[in-house]
Design a protein around this motif. Sequence first.
Motif, PDB file in Angstrom:
ATOM      1  N   ASN A  91       0.796  -1.233   0.000  1.00  0.00           N
ATOM      2  CA  ASN A  91       0.000   0.000   0.000  1.00  0.00           C
ATOM      3  C   ASN A  91       0.825   1.278   0.000  1.00  0.00           C
ATOM      4  OD1 ASN A  91      -2.533   1.696   0.829  1.00  0.00           O
ATOM      5  ND2 ASN A  91      -1.013   2.108   2.424  1.00  0.00           N
ATOM      6  N   GLY A  93       2.705   4.558  -0.589  1.00  0.00           N
ATOM      7  CA  GLY A  93       2.741   5.355  -1.816  1.00  0.00           C
ATOM      8  C   GLY A  93       2.890   6.833  -1.527  1.00  0.00           C
ATOM      9  N   GLN A  95       3.136  10.879  -3.794  1.00  0.00           N
ATOM     10  CA  GLN A  95       2.746  11.559  -5.031  1.00  0.00           C
ATOM     11  C   GLN A  95       3.635  12.783  -5.241  1.00  0.00           C
ATOM     12  OE1 GLN A  95       1.769  11.831  -8.015  1.00  0.00           O
ATOM     13  NE2 GLN A  95      -0.452  11.566  -7.842  1.00  0.00           N
ATOM     14  N   ILE A 111       9.336   7.927  -6.377  1.00  0.00           N
ATOM     15  CA  ILE A 111       7.968   7.425  -6.602  1.00  0.00           C
ATOM     16  C   ILE A 111       8.014   5.998  -7.147  1.00  0.00           C
ATOM     17  CG2 ILE A 111       5.896   7.718  -8.039  1.00  0.00           C
ATOM     18  CD1 ILE A 111       6.107  10.696  -7.628  1.00  0.00           C
ATOM     19  N   ASN A 115       6.330   3.373  -4.770  1.00  0.00           N
ATOM     20  CA  ASN A 115       5.001   2.966  -5.263  1.00  0.00           C
ATOM     21  C   ASN A 115       5.040   1.662  -6.066  1.00  0.00           C
ATOM     22  OD1 ASN A 115       4.651   5.587  -4.329  1.00  0.00           O
ATOM     23  ND2 ASN A 115       3.291   6.203  -5.974  1.00  0.00           N
ATOM     24  N   SER A 143      -4.383   2.155  -8.259  1.00  0.00           N
ATOM     25  CA  SER A 143      -5.106   3.427  -8.326  1.00  0.00           C
ATOM     26  C   SER A 143      -5.903   3.434  -9.623  1.00  0.00           C
ATOM     27  CB  SER A 143      -4.095   4.578  -8.349  1.00  0.00           C
ATOM     28  OG  SER A 143      -4.711   5.799  -8.701  1.00  0.00           O
ATOM     29  N   TYR A 156       3.847   8.697 -11.069  1.00  0.00           N
ATOM     30  CA  TYR A 156       2.785   7.992 -10.334  1.00  0.00           C
ATOM     31  C   TYR A 156       2.021   7.055 -11.270  1.00  0.00           C
ATOM     32  CZ  TYR A 156      -1.132   7.498  -7.006  1.00  0.00           C
ATOM     33  OH  TYR A 156      -2.099   7.016  -6.151  1.00  0.00           O
ATOM     34  N   ALA A 159       4.231   4.140 -12.284  1.00  0.00           N
ATOM     35  CA  ALA A 159       4.380   3.183 -11.175  1.00  0.00           C
ATOM     36  C   ALA A 159       3.104   2.364 -10.996  1.00  0.00           C
ATOM     37  CB  ALA A 159       4.716   3.931  -9.887  1.00  0.00           C
ATOM     38  N   LYS A 160       1.957   3.029 -11.029  1.00  0.00           N
ATOM     39  CA  LYS A 160       0.694   2.308 -10.778  1.00  0.00           C
ATOM     40  C   LYS A 160       0.351   1.366 -11.938  1.00  0.00           C
ATOM     41  CE  LYS A 160      -0.240   4.083  -6.689  1.00  0.00           C
ATOM     42  NZ  LYS A 160      -0.215   3.244  -5.481  1.00  0.00           N
TER      43      LYS A 160
END
Length: 261
Positions: A91, A93, A95, A111, A115, A143, A156, A159-160
């Motif tokens: 979890n 993370g 930004q 990041i 992340n 996300s 971000y 990474a997600k």
Amino acid sequence: MSISGKSAIITGSNSGIGLGIAEELARLGANVVLNSYTDNPEDHALADRLADEHKVQAHYVQADMADGDACRMLVNRGHELMGRVDILVNNAGIQFVAPIDEFPADKWNRIIAINMNSAYHATAAVLPIMRSQGWGRVVNIASAHGLTASPYKSAYVAAKHGVVGMTKVVALETAQEPITCNAICPGYVLTPLVEAQIPDTMKQYDMDRETVIRDVLLERQPSKQFATVEQIGGTVAFLCSSAADQITGTTISVDGGWTAL
Ligand code: NAD
């Protein structure tokens, strides 16, 4: 399979969504390891409160998820403390927002490390433990930005998306074992991280709080409501229930319709 008596490690869980997930798993009777990079009395007090309120084991383990060795140490320490690790929730993370040609390389690297890379290190460390136990659940908190993009969030979003891709690979590599790996893709959740953005945005757009929430933060969230940490915690619990035994390698959006647009 009941969650009661299981043991869970939740990375980045001294606030926001991670703490909400830990609360829900502890409420259902799981032992939990909380984590962040700090080592304050308040961090340990959170674990003590969960243990008292829910009559479970709860520990706080300081480990910086930007550091791969520390991610692996967290899993091994959790194993030592609880005797087993049934559930890993990746979890943690952060930004940072800037156009890509102005995006500072150190922010980009941080990041990606926190992340995305932390999920790789923690998952690599936990799978042998789960295999030896014959059961495991890996839940990655990705996300809506793991499925879609927004300007200025290159690191971000990268990474997600990476986490969503890794989720599928881990699911395939464990498909014939009683282990699953899934990603939850929240839209906006009103955590301290998001709350902190509201005053500046009010000034920037000369808007009141309600208008900022509806027209700026929730612009892409058709329900015009935030998702809650309790809803994310409940979704993790569902993925750890026997109803989800055949759910693996997928994403569950908790985004008020964002990705349906
Ligand atoms: P938050 O800032 O409240 O929580 C982030 C957690 O990560 C905190 O506990 C923080 O201490 C921890 N953390 C940060 N850097 C760390 C490090 N180096 N090592 C260990 N822990 C570290 O934010 P949140 O909104 O609860 O975010 C949690 C996760 O949910 C993140 O992965 C975020 O990307 C994701 N997410 C949040 C939203 C949202 O709207 N809030 C939406 C989609 C996804």
